[in-house]
Design an enzyme around this catalytic site. Structure first.
Site, PDB file in Angstrom:
ATOM      1  N   HIS A 170       0.932  -1.048   0.087  1.00  0.00           N
ATOM      2  CA  HIS A 170       0.026  -0.021  -0.075  1.00  0.00           C
ATOM      3  C   HIS A 170       0.927   1.151   0.036  1.00  0.00           C
ATOM      4  CE1 HIS A 170      -3.158   2.830   1.325  1.00  0.00           C
ATOM      5  NE2 HIS A 170      -4.105   1.780   0.671  1.00  0.00           N
ATOM      6  N   PRO A 171       0.333   2.494  -0.748  1.00  0.00           N
ATOM      7  CA  PRO A 171       1.301   3.595  -0.935  1.00  0.00           C
ATOM      8  C   PRO A 171       1.094   4.551   0.033  1.00  0.00           C
ATOM      9  CG  PRO A 171      -0.655   3.654  -2.271  1.00  0.00           C
ATOM     10  CD  PRO A 171      -0.820   2.196  -1.808  1.00  0.00           C
ATOM     11  N   CYS A 172       0.334   4.189   1.182  1.00  0.00           N
ATOM     12  CA  CYS A 172       0.318   5.357   2.133  1.00  0.00           C
ATOM     13  C   CYS A 172       1.566   5.718   2.990  1.00  0.00           C
ATOM     14  CB  CYS A 172      -0.932   4.764   3.066  1.00  0.00           C
ATOM     15  SG  CYS A 172      -0.323   3.403   4.088  1.00  0.00           S
ATOM     16  N   ARG A 173       2.467   5.024   2.729  1.00  0.00           N
ATOM     17  CA  ARG A 173       3.890   5.375   3.602  1.00  0.00           C
ATOM     18  C   ARG A 173       4.917   5.865   2.565  1.00  0.00           C
ATOM     19  NH1 ARG A 173       3.208   5.947   9.123  1.00  0.00           N
ATOM     20  NH2 ARG A 173       1.717   4.741   9.907  1.00  0.00           N
TER      21      ARG A 173
END
Length: 222
Positions: A170-173
């Site tokens: 997931h790209p959230c970080r």
């Protein structure tokens, strides 16, 4: 007073993403490491793709997939090198009892304005790996940190272009680890290819290593 330097942006537009990928793929063709561009028929959308055979110890899989002669014949030179790196010795081949097929896709996320790494994994007989098995095959250097946070990002969801189940980081970080790298490059007056920098960080988490030559030979888009 010296003028303040504008912080490097951790985001990129679709055109920059495609230009970065184009330069990445040009180098891939030069060194023949298997990356390609997959265009979605009837659209302007596409993604970078690479398939990799990865030897692992059977202990990472609940159901042992014994290594057959066909498995051994399918091992590429790169895979044999991975065997040596993975086990650090000539006893490595004897300890390998399974070969997994990983298929990696690099897509552009319009929501996050950054690249996203999707992948799927299976045994050579076509059995998809479960999320538990994928977790078991995450590189040990990253596994504990991922499971405790701060990433909290290895999930399974539908591929946005293919409509098939895939795993994803997931790209959230992404900003958390890209900002220091981009700021350092800017401080040193270096222009880096975003895809190379990003993939060099996220790839090794799921057994995807990027050769050093990408960092030295692949330029940033104009």
């Amino acid at each position: 007073m010296a003028a303040e330097r504008n912080p490097a942006s951790c985001y990129l537009d679709e055109r920059t993403f495609q230009l970065c990928c184009q330069l990445f793929l040009q180098h891939s063709e030069t060194i023949q490491d298997g990356w390609s561009w997959e265009q979605i028929k009837g659209t302007d959308e596409g993604f970078m793709k690479k398939t990799l055979l990865i030897p692992v110890k059977s202990s990472v899989l609940p159901k042992t997939h014994e290594c057959s002669m066909q498995d051994e014949n399918m091992l590429t030179d790169d895979t044999q090198a991975n065997v040596e790196d993975e086990t650090a010795g000539v006893q490595a081949v004897c300890e390998i009892h399974a070969v997994l097929c990983y298929e990696y896709h690099v897509l552009y996320s319009f929501s996050y304005q950054i690249p996203v790494l999707y992948f799927r994994a299976s045994t050579l007989d076509g059995r998809p790996l479960s999320l538990e098995e994928v977790w078991g095959n995450v590189h040990p250097n990253y596994r504990q940190r991922l499971q405790q946070g701060p990433w909290d990002t290895l999930t399974q969801q539908e591929h946005p272009l293919l409509g098939q189940p895939f795993f994803m980081l997931h790209p959230c970080r992404t900003e958390e680890f890209m900002k220091p790298a981009l700021d350092l490059a800017q401080a040193e007056n270096k222009r880096v290819n975003y895809i190379v920098t990003w993939l060099s960080v996220v790839g090794p988490v799921i057994r995807l290593d990027i050769p050093l030559s990408y960092s030295t030979e692949v330029s940033a888009p104009d």
